[in-house]
Design a protein around this motif. Structure first.
Motif, PDB file in Angstrom:
ATOM      1  N   VAL A   1       0.832  -1.213   0.000  1.00 36.20           N
ATOM      2  CA  VAL A   1       0.000   0.000   0.000  1.00 36.20           C
ATOM      3  C   VAL A   1       0.864   1.260   0.000  1.00 36.20           C
ATOM      4  O   VAL A   1       0.772   2.075  -0.919  1.00 36.20           O
ATOM      5  CB  VAL A   1      -0.971  -0.012   1.222  1.00 36.20           C
ATOM      6  CG1 VAL A   1      -1.704   1.319   1.345  1.00 36.20           C
ATOM      7  CG2 VAL A   1      -1.972  -1.138   1.067  1.00 36.20           C
ATOM      8  N   LEU A   2       1.705   1.411   1.047  1.00 38.16           N
ATOM      9  CA  LEU A   2       2.450   2.680   1.141  1.00 38.16           C
ATOM     10  C   LEU A   2       3.446   2.874  -0.004  1.00 38.16           C
ATOM     11  O   LEU A   2       3.445   3.917  -0.659  1.00 38.16           O
ATOM     12  CB  LEU A   2       3.199   2.747   2.470  1.00 38.16           C
ATOM     13  CG  LEU A   2       2.433   3.287   3.679  1.00 38.16           C
ATOM     14  CD1 LEU A   2       3.392   3.578   4.814  1.00 38.16           C
ATOM     15  CD2 LEU A   2       1.638   4.530   3.335  1.00 38.16           C
ATOM     16  N   ILE A   3       4.294   1.857  -0.228  1.00 37.70           N
ATOM     17  CA  ILE A   3       5.342   2.048  -1.242  1.00 37.70           C
ATOM     18  C   ILE A   3       4.786   1.824  -2.650  1.00 37.70           C
ATOM     19  O   ILE A   3       4.847   2.714  -3.506  1.00 37.70           O
ATOM     20  CB  ILE A   3       6.524   1.074  -0.992  1.00 37.70           C
ATOM     21  CG1 ILE A   3       7.129   1.282   0.403  1.00 37.70           C
ATOM     22  CG2 ILE A   3       7.583   1.231  -2.085  1.00 37.70           C
ATOM     23  CD1 ILE A   3       7.881   2.547   0.604  1.00 37.70           C
ATOM     24  N   ASP A   4       4.240   0.612  -2.862  1.00 39.17           N
ATOM     25  CA  ASP A   4       3.928   0.239  -4.242  1.00 39.17           C
ATOM     26  C   ASP A   4       2.715   0.977  -4.807  1.00 39.17           C
ATOM     27  O   ASP A   4       2.620   1.186  -6.009  1.00 39.17           O
ATOM     28  CB  ASP A   4       3.713  -1.278  -4.322  1.00 39.17           C
ATOM     29  CG  ASP A   4       4.201  -1.829  -5.639  1.00 39.17           C
ATOM     30  OD1 ASP A   4       5.325  -1.479  -6.018  1.00 39.17           O
ATOM     31  OD2 ASP A   4       3.442  -2.556  -6.298  1.00 39.17           O
ATOM     32  N   THR A   5       1.770   1.356  -3.954  1.00 45.42           N
ATOM     33  CA  THR A   5       0.598   2.064  -4.470  1.00 45.42           C
ATOM     34  C   THR A   5       0.779   3.577  -4.322  1.00 45.42           C
ATOM     35  O   THR A   5       0.786   4.308  -5.306  1.00 45.42           O
ATOM     36  CB  THR A   5      -0.678   1.602  -3.733  1.00 45.42           C
ATOM     37  OG1 THR A   5      -0.744   0.174  -3.823  1.00 45.42           O
ATOM     38  CG2 THR A   5      -1.926   2.213  -4.345  1.00 45.42           C
ATOM     39  N   HIS A   6       0.967   4.049  -3.073  1.00 40.52           N
ATOM     40  CA  HIS A   6       0.966   5.502  -2.853  1.00 40.52           C
ATOM     41  C   HIS A   6       2.272   6.183  -3.296  1.00 40.52           C
ATOM     42  O   HIS A   6       2.231   7.179  -4.015  1.00 40.52           O
ATOM     43  CB  HIS A   6       0.656   5.814  -1.388  1.00 40.52           C
ATOM     44  CG  HIS A   6      -0.758   5.474  -1.045  1.00 40.52           C
ATOM     45  ND1 HIS A   6      -1.849   6.138  -1.575  1.00 40.52           N
ATOM     46  CD2 HIS A   6      -1.278   4.501  -0.263  1.00 40.52           C
ATOM     47  CE1 HIS A   6      -2.968   5.612  -1.132  1.00 40.52           C
ATOM     48  NE2 HIS A   6      -2.653   4.600  -0.321  1.00 40.52           N
ATOM     49  N   PHE A   7       3.405   5.634  -2.859  1.00 40.76           N
ATOM     50  CA  PHE A   7       4.677   6.286  -3.206  1.00 40.76           C
ATOM     51  C   PHE A   7       4.921   6.234  -4.718  1.00 40.76           C
ATOM     52  O   PHE A   7       5.228   7.252  -5.349  1.00 40.76           O
ATOM     53  CB  PHE A   7       5.827   5.626  -2.422  1.00 40.76           C
ATOM     54  CG  PHE A   7       7.159   6.317  -2.594  1.00 40.76           C
ATOM     55  CD1 PHE A   7       7.269   7.698  -2.563  1.00 40.76           C
ATOM     56  CD2 PHE A   7       8.324   5.573  -2.775  1.00 40.76           C
ATOM     57  CE1 PHE A   7       8.499   8.328  -2.718  1.00 40.76           C
ATOM     58  CE2 PHE A   7       9.561   6.189  -2.937  1.00 40.76           C
ATOM     59  CZ  PHE A   7       9.650   7.566  -2.904  1.00 40.76           C
TER      60      PHE A   7
END
Lengths: 45, 381
Positions: free
Chosen positions: B186-192
């Motif tokens: 979620v944090l890295i692969d989607t949002h970042f």
């Protein structure tokens, strides 16, 4: 986690702190579980 | 068998319950039995290779006095993974079109470890059932850690319900899932990654740099998370499996990074590649380059993985040279200057992380020329 909190804040705070942290982390995992997974090749070695 | 799959979650819960509810006399059979049943259902080929590896390992232990027999046994443990690696490049008869069995690379390393330790005479006394239990250890079958036989057997022999260890296991599994699902996916692969794509022109130097950072962080969190789940699952069953990561992104040099990243593989390479090469040649650099080349080729038999291994090996050799020429003197000079020493430490960590993440570029693209083109984009070329 409990032990770290116990050493610093005492038994009561450690107990509730740990429970709150677990609830938060479980919630995050539950909400994220169906997110698209990035390719991870180590599982296929 | 992905850790996010329902089958894996059900297997963890079911196997743990059956393991502890079984009568004590039968307990050591429950885990290998259920592992075999699960693999027989999901991937009979994987089970077949595991059973062959067990028989071969047990046989080699009985013939441990014979050097040629041990060499043959070690080669046979390695042969399936070599065949599938070659098959990925040039289709081979018999296995053409057949997907690599689950965790075959890990099986090869465990098999080699067992056979070589049998030859050295360091394996504790044990029975065939113990060998079978070691190979049919569900938590580590698909993605490691590459645990060793002696600690496995020690845990197996003193297997007792331990509430503290069980609780540690649950916590560790939770941390693993947080790393994989929330932090990585979620944090890295989607949002970042979404933010990088939205705010930076594709192919620009900044976009390229941030994508390399995102991929590096994602790779770390995914792999460390998988290892946490495996280590946690093992603890639920009463076993302490060796650690695989020790905060690698905080290490101040390449040597210490590789001592903290996929530690079960790097320690395997140290014991079975570096040490023999160093013993034969007395050349430390050659030992380092050989073990890092093997580490690269273990992932894939391609030029890009060989280049990646040698790149990291060269990094470690260069660090040793730097330390000999100037690093040790600099460290001594910084002893009475704590602020400067801290700044130097931060700089060293940043340099190390960048060296490692830039190295990952070599294996993130199908060809070396694309990897070089990515490096060139960082310089605006």
């Amino acid at each position: 986690m409990y032990q770290i909190l116990l050493d610093r804040f005492g038994q009561r705070a450690a107990y509730w702190g740990t429970m709150a942290a677990y609830a938060l982390l479980l919630g995050l995992v539950a909400l994220s579980f169906s997110a698209p997974a990035a390719e991870f090749r180590y599982g296929h070695l | 068998m992905d850790i996010l799959s329902t089958i894996w979650l059900a297997a963890m819960a079911g196997v743990t319950a059956a393991h502890w509810l079984a009568p004590e006399k039968l307990r050591s059979w429950v885990l290998p039995g259920l592992t075999a049943a699960l693999l027989g259902w999901l991937s009979p080929l994987t089970l077949a290779f595991l059973l062959l590896a067990i028989l071969l390992a047990w046989g080699s232990q009985r013939l441990a006095h014979s050097g040629p027999a041990i060499a043959l046994a070690a080669m046979l443990q390695l042969a399936p993974v070599i065949a599938w690696r070659l098959n990925a490049q040039v289709p081979l008869p018999l296995i053409e079109g057949i997907a690599i069995p689950l965790g075959l690379s890990y099986l090869a390393l465990r098999g080699m470890h067992y056979v070589l330790e049998a030859y050295k005479g360091t394996l504790p006394r044990h029975e065939l059932a113990d060998t079978a239990g070691y190979f049919l250890f569900l938590p580590t079958i698909t993605a490691g850690p590459i645990h060793r036989f002696a600690p496995y057997l020690a845990d197996q022999r003193r297997l007792r319900w331990n509430a503290a260890l069980f609780s540690e296991g649950l916590e560790r599994i939770l941390f693993g899932y947080v790393k994989v699902t929330f932090l990585a996916n979620v944090l890295i692969d989607t949002h970042f990654v979404g933010w990088i794509d939205a705010h930076h022109t594709a192919q620009s130097a900044t976009h390229t740099y941030l994508t390399i950072v995102a991929k590096g962080l994602n790779g770390y969190l995914q792999f460390a998370g998988y290892s946490d789940v495996a280590i946690g699952f093992a603890r639920l069953l009463g076993y302490r499996v060796m650690e695989n990561f020790d905060r690698p992104l905080t290490k101040p040099n390449v040597q210490r990074f590789w001592g903290a990243w996929h530690m079960s593989l790097t320690s395997w390479c140290r014991d079975y590649v570096y040490t023999p090469v160093f013993s034969l040649t007395r050349a430390r650099s050659l030992g380092i380059l050989a073990s890092m080349a093997v580490l690269g080729l273990w992932h894939e038999f391609t030029l890009r993985y060989l280049a990646w291994g040698l790149y990291n090996g060269a990094g470690i050799v260069a660090w040793h040279q730097w330390r000999k020429l100037a690093g040790e003197r600099l460290e001594r000079q910084l002893l009475d200057k704590p602020a400067l020493a801290r700044a130097w430490q931060v700089l060293a960590v940043l340099l190390t992380v960048h060296f490692i993440f830039l190295g990952f570029v070599l294996v993130q693209h199908p060809s070396l020329s694309e990897a070089v083109a990515t490096w060139a984009r960082l310089l605006g070329l």
